[in-house]
Write a protein that holds these residues in place. Structure first.
Motif, PDB file in Angstrom:
ATOM      1  N   ARG A  38       6.701   1.478   6.366  1.00 35.44           N
ATOM      2  CA  ARG A  38       5.297   1.117   6.539  1.00 35.44           C
ATOM      3  C   ARG A  38       4.649   1.873   7.696  1.00 35.44           C
ATOM      4  O   ARG A  38       3.476   2.229   7.626  1.00 35.44           O
ATOM      5  N   ILE A  39       5.400   2.111   8.739  1.00 35.55           N
ATOM      6  CA  ILE A  39       4.859   2.875   9.862  1.00 35.55           C
ATOM      7  C   ILE A  39       4.439   4.267   9.401  1.00 35.55           C
ATOM      8  O   ILE A  39       3.343   4.748   9.723  1.00 35.55           O
ATOM      9  N   TYR A  40       5.308   4.915   8.635  1.00 35.38           N
ATOM     10  CA  TYR A  40       5.035   6.291   8.211  1.00 35.38           C
ATOM     11  C   TYR A  40       4.309   6.384   6.870  1.00 35.38           C
ATOM     12  O   TYR A  40       3.924   7.478   6.456  1.00 35.38           O
ATOM     13  N   GLY A  41       4.109   5.253   6.196  1.00 36.15           N
ATOM     14  CA  GLY A  41       3.384   5.257   4.935  1.00 36.15           C
ATOM     15  C   GLY A  41       4.107   5.979   3.819  1.00 36.15           C
ATOM     16  O   GLY A  41       3.493   6.710   3.039  1.00 36.15           O
ATOM     17  N   VAL A  42       5.422   5.784   3.736  1.00 34.92           N
ATOM     18  CA  VAL A  42       6.236   6.469   2.732  1.00 34.92           C
ATOM     19  C   VAL A  42       6.813   5.441   1.761  1.00 34.92           C
ATOM     20  O   VAL A  42       7.271   4.379   2.170  1.00 34.92           O
ATOM     21  N   LEU A  43       6.804   5.779   0.469  1.00 31.09           N
ATOM     22  CA  LEU A  43       7.365   4.892  -0.534  1.00 31.09           C
ATOM     23  C   LEU A  43       8.880   5.071  -0.628  1.00 31.09           C
ATOM     24  O   LEU A  43       9.440   6.047  -0.133  1.00 31.09           O
ATOM     25  N   GLU A  44       9.535   4.132  -1.302  1.00 35.07           N
ATOM     26  CA  GLU A  44      11.001   4.058  -1.297  1.00 35.07           C
ATOM     27  C   GLU A  44      11.686   5.327  -1.785  1.00 35.07           C
ATOM     28  O   GLU A  44      12.643   5.798  -1.156  1.00 35.07           O
ATOM     29  N   SER A  45      11.237   5.884  -2.912  1.00 34.98           N
ATOM     30  CA  SER A  45      11.933   7.045  -3.469  1.00 34.98           C
ATOM     31  C   SER A  45      11.938   8.227  -2.502  1.00 34.98           C
ATOM     32  O   SER A  45      12.975   8.872  -2.281  1.00 34.98           O
ATOM     33  N   GLN A  46      10.789   8.503  -1.894  1.00 37.48           N
ATOM     34  CA  GLN A  46      10.704   9.617  -0.948  1.00 37.48           C
ATOM     35  C   GLN A  46      11.445   9.288   0.341  1.00 37.48           C
ATOM     36  O   GLN A  46      12.107  10.158   0.930  1.00 37.48           O
ATOM     37  N   PHE A  47      11.368   8.040   0.763  1.00 39.85           N
ATOM     38  CA  PHE A  47      12.051   7.592   1.971  1.00 39.85           C
ATOM     39  C   PHE A  47      13.563   7.822   1.834  1.00 39.85           C
ATOM     40  O   PHE A  47      14.211   8.341   2.746  1.00 39.85           O
ATOM     41  N   ALA A  99      -6.514  12.154  14.444  1.00 37.19           N
ATOM     42  CA  ALA A  99      -6.767  10.950  13.659  1.00 37.19           C
ATOM     43  C   ALA A  99      -6.335   9.756  14.501  1.00 37.19           C
ATOM     44  O   ALA A  99      -5.531   9.900  15.423  1.00 37.19           O
ATOM     45  N   THR A 100      -6.862   8.580  14.190  1.00 38.05           N
ATOM     46  CA  THR A 100      -6.509   7.394  14.974  1.00 38.05           C
ATOM     47  C   THR A 100      -5.396   6.574  14.334  1.00 38.05           C
ATOM     48  O   THR A 100      -4.936   5.598  14.899  1.00 38.05           O
ATOM     49  N   SER A 101      -4.973   6.978  13.141  1.00 37.59           N
ATOM     50  CA  SER A 101      -3.848   6.323  12.470  1.00 37.59           C
ATOM     51  C   SER A 101      -3.226   7.319  11.495  1.00 37.59           C
ATOM     52  O   SER A 101      -3.850   8.324  11.130  1.00 37.59           O
ATOM     53  N   ARG A 102      -2.015   7.044  11.076  1.00 33.84           N
ATOM     54  CA  ARG A 102      -1.373   7.935  10.110  1.00 33.84           C
ATOM     55  C   ARG A 102      -2.089   7.887   8.766  1.00 33.84           C
ATOM     56  O   ARG A 102      -2.127   8.878   8.045  1.00 33.84           O
TER      57      ARG A 102
END
Length: 209
Positions: free
Chosen positions: A66-75, A111-114
């Motif tokens: 959630r911090i990096y905004g990555v979904l499970e498959s890519q993670f 940017a102020t957020s990812r």
């Protein structure tokens, strides 16, 4: 590509800590964690059960995703890539996440957020080595020059972003010029520079089960 589009403040409340997913709002008293510092849902204010070892590992994995905004498959692909490197798996894993273009744009103060950085990249506002790159997961390499393209530098939002980020610290592996909205990757990120409440060993243990 699929992407979580729900209320991001709910994610922070689920993890029980600020993940700084909404930029400026996270630093004000409007932040959901300031107003409702408990888990979402009907039973959010009830007593939390003690997590099992697996539960602790799972929550850590979910938090970092959630911090990096990555979904499970890519993670998981990132983890498998790190696992095959001749270095400490957990640290290499974080290094890969930190080297994503959207994260680098955020770390440079553009940017102020990812999430906002991801939008800037997708909308074609970011260049790498003088070429437009609109892939948030693009892996930035040492020596790469990252900048906001000239036609986007005058956007009012960019003025607001740079004003907000003037006091934000840029990690030592990056060099940033907020006046020119350009920066450079000086070296690979090291664990000491990743100032996030992450216990990467728990993620290694989760995927090594």
């Amino acid at each position: 590509m699929a992407r979580y589009n729900g209320p991001v403040c709910r994610l922070c409340r689920r993890e029980g800590e600020k993940l700084f997913l909404k930029g400026e709002r996270c630093y004000t008293d409007k932040c959901a964690m300031e107003r409702r510092p408990y888990a979402p849902g009907d039973h959010g204010q009830g007593r939390r059960r003690k997590l099992s070892e697996f539960g602790v590992q799972l929550r850590e994995k979910q938090k970092v995703k959630r911090i990096y905004g990555v979904l499970e498959s890519q993670f998981r692909k990132y983890f498998e890539k790190a696992e095959h490197q001749p270095s400490v798996t957990g640290e290499k894993f974080l290094q890969i996440l930190e080297s994503r273009l959207d994260n680098v744009v955020y770390r440079l103060g553009f940017a102020t957020s990812r999430n906002e950085a991801r939008q800037l990249v997708r909308h074609g506002h970011i260049q790498v080595n003088d070429r437009r790159v609109d892939i948030p997961s693009y892996q930035v390499e040492v020596g790469d020059k990252i900048e906001v393209k000239d036609s986007s530098k005058d956007m009012k939002r960019m003025e607001e972003i740079t004003e907000f980020n003037e006091v934000q610290e840029v990690p030592s592996w990056l060099e940033s010029d907020l006046n020119q909205l350009e920066g450079k990757m000086l070296g690979e990120p090291v664990r000491e520079d990743i100032d996030l409440p992450i216990q990467e060993q728990l993620i290694v243990e989760f995927y090594s089960r």
